[in-house]
Design a protein around this motif. Structure first.
Motif, mmCIF file in Angstrom:
data_model
loop_
_atom_site.group_PDB
_atom_site.id
_atom_site.type_symbol
_atom_site.label_atom_id
_atom_site.label_comp_id
_atom_site.label_asym_id
_atom_site.label_seq_id
_atom_site.Cartn_x
_atom_site.Cartn_y
_atom_site.Cartn_z
ATOM 1 N N GLU A 175 0.838 -1.196 0.000
ATOM 2 C CA GLU A 175 0.000 0.000 0.000
ATOM 3 C C GLU A 175 0.877 1.252 0.000
ATOM 4 O O GLU A 175 1.903 1.319 0.681
ATOM 5 C CB GLU A 175 -0.911 -0.014 1.226
ATOM 6 C CG GLU A 175 -1.981 1.048 1.187
ATOM 7 C CD GLU A 175 -3.066 0.800 2.223
ATOM 8 O OE1 GLU A 175 -3.663 1.783 2.669
ATOM 9 O OE2 GLU A 175 -3.316 -0.367 2.582
ATOM 10 N N GLY A 176 0.460 2.251 -0.763
ATOM 11 C CA GLY A 176 1.286 3.442 -0.939
ATOM 12 C C GLY A 176 1.692 4.113 0.352
ATOM 13 O O GLY A 176 2.838 4.562 0.501
ATOM 14 N N SER A 177 0.800 4.186 1.311
ATOM 15 C CA SER A 177 1.093 4.885 2.568
ATOM 16 C C SER A 177 2.041 4.114 3.474
ATOM 17 O O SER A 177 2.549 4.666 4.455
ATOM 18 C CB SER A 177 -0.212 5.157 3.319
ATOM 19 O OG SER A 177 -0.875 3.943 3.641
ATOM 20 N N LEU A 178 2.290 2.833 3.161
ATOM 21 C CA LEU A 178 3.160 2.013 4.020
ATOM 22 C C LEU A 178 4.468 1.632 3.333
ATOM 23 O O LEU A 178 5.203 0.789 3.851
ATOM 24 C CB LEU A 178 2.413 0.751 4.456
ATOM 25 C CG LEU A 178 1.211 0.993 5.378
ATOM 26 C CD1 LEU A 178 0.481 -0.318 5.652
ATOM 27 C CD2 LEU A 178 1.660 1.634 6.689
ATOM 28 N N ARG A 179 4.752 2.252 2.209
ATOM 29 C CA ARG A 179 6.023 1.976 1.550
ATOM 30 C C ARG A 179 7.181 2.446 2.436
ATOM 31 O O ARG A 179 7.093 3.477 3.111
ATOM 32 C CB ARG A 179 6.094 2.669 0.186
ATOM 33 C CG ARG A 179 5.106 2.123 -0.832
ATOM 34 C CD ARG A 179 5.368 0.638 -1.126
ATOM 35 N NE ARG A 179 4.441 0.103 -2.106
ATOM 36 C CZ ARG A 179 4.707 0.035 -3.409
ATOM 37 N NH1 ARG A 179 5.870 0.457 -3.871
ATOM 38 N NH2 ARG A 179 3.811 -0.475 -4.229
ATOM 39 N N ASP A 180 8.264 1.680 2.400
ATOM 40 C CA ASP A 180 9.477 1.932 3.195
ATOM 41 C C ASP A 180 9.274 1.689 4.695
ATOM 42 O O ASP A 180 10.206 1.887 5.480
ATOM 43 C CB ASP A 180 10.029 3.350 2.970
ATOM 44 C CG ASP A 180 10.611 3.520 1.577
ATOM 45 O OD1 ASP A 180 11.215 2.561 1.065
ATOM 46 O OD2 ASP A 180 10.463 4.612 0.994
ATOM 47 N N ALA A 181 8.069 1.266 5.093
ATOM 48 C CA ALA A 181 7.848 0.937 6.505
ATOM 49 C C ALA A 181 8.372 -0.479 6.776
ATOM 50 O O ALA A 181 8.031 -1.423 6.060
ATOM 51 C CB ALA A 181 6.359 1.017 6.834
ATOM 52 N N PRO A 182 9.224 -0.666 7.791
ATOM 53 C CA PRO A 182 9.775 -2.004 8.053
ATOM 54 C C PRO A 182 8.713 -2.950 8.606
ATOM 55 O O PRO A 182 7.813 -2.552 9.344
ATOM 56 C CB PRO A 182 10.866 -1.731 9.090
ATOM 57 C CG PRO A 182 10.472 -0.448 9.745
ATOM 58 C CD PRO A 182 9.761 0.356 8.711
ATOM 59 N N PHE A 183 8.809 -4.221 8.218
ATOM 60 C CA PHE A 183 7.919 -5.252 8.740
ATOM 61 C C PHE A 183 8.698 -6.565 8.787
ATOM 62 O O PHE A 183 9.760 -6.696 8.182
ATOM 63 C CB PHE A 183 6.660 -5.388 7.874
ATOM 64 C CG PHE A 183 6.925 -5.782 6.444
ATOM 65 C CD1 PHE A 183 6.914 -7.110 6.047
ATOM 66 C CD2 PHE A 183 7.183 -4.811 5.485
ATOM 67 C CE1 PHE A 183 7.150 -7.470 4.732
ATOM 68 C CE2 PHE A 183 7.419 -5.161 4.163
ATOM 69 C CZ PHE A 183 7.412 -6.492 3.790
ATOM 70 N N PHE A 184 8.161 -7.532 9.525
ATOM 71 C CA PHE A 184 8.851 -8.804 9.697
ATOM 72 C C PHE A 184 8.228 -9.887 8.819
ATOM 73 O O PHE A 184 7.006 -9.988 8.696
ATOM 74 C CB PHE A 184 8.827 -9.241 11.164
ATOM 75 C CG PHE A 184 9.753 -8.447 12.033
ATOM 76 C CD1 PHE A 184 11.101 -8.751 12.089
ATOM 77 C CD2 PHE A 184 9.278 -7.377 12.779
ATOM 78 C CE1 PHE A 184 11.970 -8.020 12.878
ATOM 79 C CE2 PHE A 184 10.134 -6.629 13.567
ATOM 80 C CZ PHE A 184 11.488 -6.953 13.627
ATOM 81 N N LEU A 185 9.086 -10.696 8.238
ATOM 82 C CA LEU A 185 8.673 -11.853 7.456
ATOM 83 C C LEU A 185 8.535 -13.059 8.375
ATOM 84 O O LEU A 185 9.034 -13.037 9.507
ATOM 85 C CB LEU A 185 9.705 -12.127 6.367
ATOM 86 C CG LEU A 185 9.950 -10.986 5.372
ATOM 87 C CD1 LEU A 185 11.194 -11.276 4.531
ATOM 88 C CD2 LEU A 185 8.744 -10.793 4.477
ATOM 89 N N PRO A 186 7.895 -14.135 7.940
ATOM 90 C CA PRO A 186 7.779 -15.331 8.788
ATOM 91 C C PRO A 186 9.124 -15.875 9.245
ATOM 92 O O PRO A 186 9.215 -16.485 10.320
ATOM 93 C CB PRO A 186 7.056 -16.327 7.876
ATOM 94 C CG PRO A 186 6.278 -15.486 6.937
ATOM 95 C CD PRO A 186 7.116 -14.272 6.697
ATOM 96 N N SER A 187 10.167 -15.640 8.463
ATOM 97 C CA SER A 187 11.503 -16.122 8.837
ATOM 98 C C SER A 187 12.106 -15.337 9.981
ATOM 99 O O SER A 187 13.130 -15.731 10.543
ATOM 100 C CB SER A 187 12.430 -16.033 7.627
ATOM 101 O OG SER A 187 12.592 -14.669 7.233
ATOM 102 N N GLY A 188 11.500 -14.193 10.317
ATOM 103 C CA GLY A 188 12.063 -13.326 11.342
ATOM 104 C C GLY A 188 12.897 -12.201 10.768
ATOM 105 O O GLY A 188 13.290 -11.277 11.480
ATOM 106 N N ARG A 189 13.161 -12.260 9.468
ATOM 107 C CA ARG A 189 13.920 -11.192 8.827
ATOM 108 C C ARG A 189 13.042 -9.960 8.641
ATOM 109 O O ARG A 189 11.830 -10.056 8.482
ATOM 110 C CB ARG A 189 14.464 -11.640 7.470
ATOM 111 C CG ARG A 189 15.441 -12.793 7.543
ATOM 112 C CD ARG A 189 16.129 -12.992 6.195
ATOM 113 N NE ARG A 189 15.186 -13.289 5.130
ATOM 114 C CZ ARG A 189 15.505 -13.251 3.838
ATOM 115 N NH1 ARG A 189 16.734 -12.902 3.469
ATOM 116 N NH2 ARG A 189 14.603 -13.558 2.917
ATOM 117 N N GLN A 190 13.684 -8.795 8.650
ATOM 118 C CA GLN A 190 12.952 -7.549 8.456
ATOM 119 C C GLN A 190 13.035 -7.146 6.978
ATOM 120 O O GLN A 190 14.054 -7.369 6.322
ATOM 121 C CB GLN A 190 13.531 -6.443 9.342
ATOM 122 C CG GLN A 190 12.607 -5.256 9.516
ATOM 123 C CD GLN A 190 13.147 -4.271 10.540
ATOM 124 O OE1 GLN A 190 14.214 -3.716 10.365
ATOM 125 N NE2 GLN A 190 12.408 -4.072 11.628
ATOM 126 N N ALA A 191 11.971 -6.554 6.457
ATOM 127 C CA ALA A 191 11.938 -6.160 5.055
ATOM 128 C C ALA A 191 11.173 -4.851 4.903
ATOM 129 O O ALA A 191 10.453 -4.427 5.814
ATOM 130 C CB ALA A 191 11.288 -7.250 4.207
#
Length: 583
Positions: free
Chosen positions: A411-427
């Protein structure tokens, strides 16, 4: 005694290593007509001027048109520009050469960056220059890193600061020193006293000699004007914006110093890896759609201006969804195909195929690997322009399952916002990563698309176009005996079902039209109306009438409702797309 600066091993410069394809005036003007093929020819000739760097007056457009008409390159028919067969050859070959030149230039630039990015100041060819044994600096990467961070680089900043960086660990402090100097109100690198006060002592005391000795470093780092300004402006040079993405990617790639000792063969083999690794990109492809194309403009408005998560191109088979997605991607990326990736969803497609998943590894058994979305997100982070991920056949799987949590952050408003993947890595999903997808709205699986997924996509409807069918037939030099019945068949089919114009792309004569019916359209119709024998019979009767018309010497338009007249598609601008953000 080891020296404490790079010195100037070169006295000569690469005067001009660039590859340029310079068109003559006639090529430039004809390309404007060539790209306006099928458009209206009427003053003030905006459709032609749209493809020229400078606007021509109506009189000049008409003068060029007469010239091209005289030599058989084009003509005007029913108020529209029509390119002749000779014109298509002439214009097409010119565009092919332009693409090849642009591709060659890109490949050379990639290789130059790959080789120079590996170059070590201390190597088997410089052992006699007195560099300290612990010197691990890669000089051209230092220059590029400074220009990326500072925006430009003055020759005194190179002379008094960067030339003294003999270890990679010292680069950061050198850049901070230049930044601090630039932040000082009295800083003027063109004044020797100011440069000395803010940047430190000179390596070469003679100012004119110092300038000459810096030029070879800029020349090689810029590969003769291809990567860096050939000439300085007030002592400063900048990176060529066209290749900043290549340089930024190289600088971001770790390159540890390697001790080759006296092994020159090993050293040059290492440099050659830059060519093998980076010069494999395919030739850039110039898009054929214009800046004012309504579908392209809809994507720009919805995705870039309105900040939607992605654009979903909808339409029946043959309406050009996949073609448009590729063309829009090429236009957004200026033909840089390494910034475009296309994937196709299918029933067995999974999250592990698209976002991240484990892959076999010879040493560890399995390792976690980035897949298409995360790989293109990384490309976007290293690029200064749009990067496009195309998803063909979007509805052939469950998109919500495939995208997982990334659905939220596209979503456009959440671009560049960090989040966690199921592996635990941040993206993160960068703002310049553009999502384009294609879908047939009549697919049975469309009704099953998750509402939250649906909301994040702007919808753009592509309709069957009689204008495009006519363009195909004209381009193929289809005789009027076949052209009129083919146009009528296309129009009459729309009364029963949506049939895309692309089906008619290869119609050249009666035989090719008959093959289109017997190998494609007949099966499309039978599948659609297998439970409606009345409609099926009507359409088969349409084809029978068409087949009879193209077989007779003098074929007129097919009769509709017994009137003997044909409903013609109105002339004018291309159909405007229906564009709407998801509810």
């Amino acid at each position: 005694m080891p020296i404490d600066n790079w010195g100037t091993p070169l006295r000569d410069v690469l005067v001009d290593a660039d590859i340029v394809f310079a068109p003559a005036e006639i090529n430039e003007k004809f390309q404007a007509f060539f790209r306006a093929d099928g458009h209206r020819y009427s003053a003030p000739y905006d459709e032609i001027n749209a493809h020229l760097p400078d606007t021509l007056s109506p009189n000049r457009v008409e003068t060029w048109k007469k010239l091209f008409d005289t030599v058989g390159l084009l003509y005007v028919d029913e108020g529209r520009v029509r390119i002749s067969r000779f014109g298509r050859l002439f214009g097409g070959e010119w565009e092919r050469l332009a693409r090849e030149a642009a591709g060659a230039r890109r490949v050379v630039a990639e290789s130059a960056v790959g080789v120079l990015g590996r170059y070590q100041l201390l190597n088997p060819t410089t052992l006699n220059r007195g560099y300290p044994p612990d010197c691990d600096v890669l000089p051209y990467r230092v220059i590029w890193a400074a220009m990326l961070r500072l925006g430009d680089l003055h020759w005194e900043e190179l002379h008094r600061v960067l030339l003294k960086v003999m270890k990679q660990a010292d680069l950061e402090s050198a850049l901070i020193k230049i930044e601090q100097a630039r932040a000082s109100s009295g800083y003027n690198p063109n004044d020797r006293a100011s440069a000395s006060a803010h940047l430190g002592p000179a390596i070469y005391s003679d100012g004119s000699q110092a300038t000459r000795r810096m030029t070879p470093w800029f020349s090689v780092a810029g590969f003769g004007g291809m990567l860096i300004d050939r000439e300085a402006t007030h002592g400063r040079r900048r990176l060529n914006p066209e290749f900043v993405d290549l340089i930024a990617s190289e600088v971001a790639t770790p390159r540890p110093w390697i001790d080759f000792g006296t092994d020159q063969e090993g050293w040059f083999s290492y440099l050659d890896e830059g060519v093998k690794t980076l010069a494999k990109t395919s030739v850039p492809e110039l898009p054929v759609i214009a800046d004012d194309d309504p579908i392209y403009q809809a994507v720009v408005d919805l995705v870039i201006k309105d900040n939607m998560g992605g654009a979903l191109l909808l339409g029946a088979p043959g309406t050009g969804k996949s073609w448009y997605a590729r063309q829009i991607a090429l236009k957004l990326t200026s033909g840089k195909k390494e910034r475009v990736r296309e994937v196709q969803f299918h029933p067995s497609y999974q999250y592990e195929d698209f976002v991240e998943g484990y892959v076999p590894d010879a040493k560890e058994g399995f390792r976690l690997a980035d897949k298409h979305l995360l790989e293109m997100a990384e490309v976007a982070r290293q690029s200064d322009g749009p990067v496009v991920l195309i998803i063909d056949e979007f509805s052939r799987t469950d998109p919500a399952r495939v995208l997982g949590e990334t659905m939220t952050y596209m979503e456009g408003s959440l671009r560049d916002a960090p989040f966690f993947l199921p592996s635990g890595r941040q993206a993160t999903i960068p703002k310049n990563l553009i999502f384009l997808a294609t879908m047939n709205p009549d697919d049975r699986s469309v009704d099953e698309i998750d509402a939250a997924m649906d909301r994040r996509w702007a919808k753009i409807m592509l309709q069957p176009s009689s204008t495009k069918v006519n363009d195909f037939l004209v381009a193929n030099a289809t005789p009027d005996k076949v052209r009129a019945p083919a146009m009528e068949l296309f129009a009459r089919l729309q009364d029963h079902l949506d049939v895309g114009h692309a089906f008619f792309r290869n119609v050249r004569d009666a035989d090719s039209l008959e093959r289109l019916w017997t190998t494609q359209l007949k099966f499309l119709v039978k599948k659609r109306f297998r439970f409606d024998p009345g409609a099926l019979q009507e359409i088969e009767a349409l084809w029978a009438t068409c087949a009879e018309a193209i077989a007779t010497p003098a074929a007129g338009p097919l009769e509709r409702n017994g009137s003997g007249t044909q409903d013609e598609a109105p002339e004018g601008a291309p159909e405007q797309p229906e564009a709407a953000a998801g509810a």
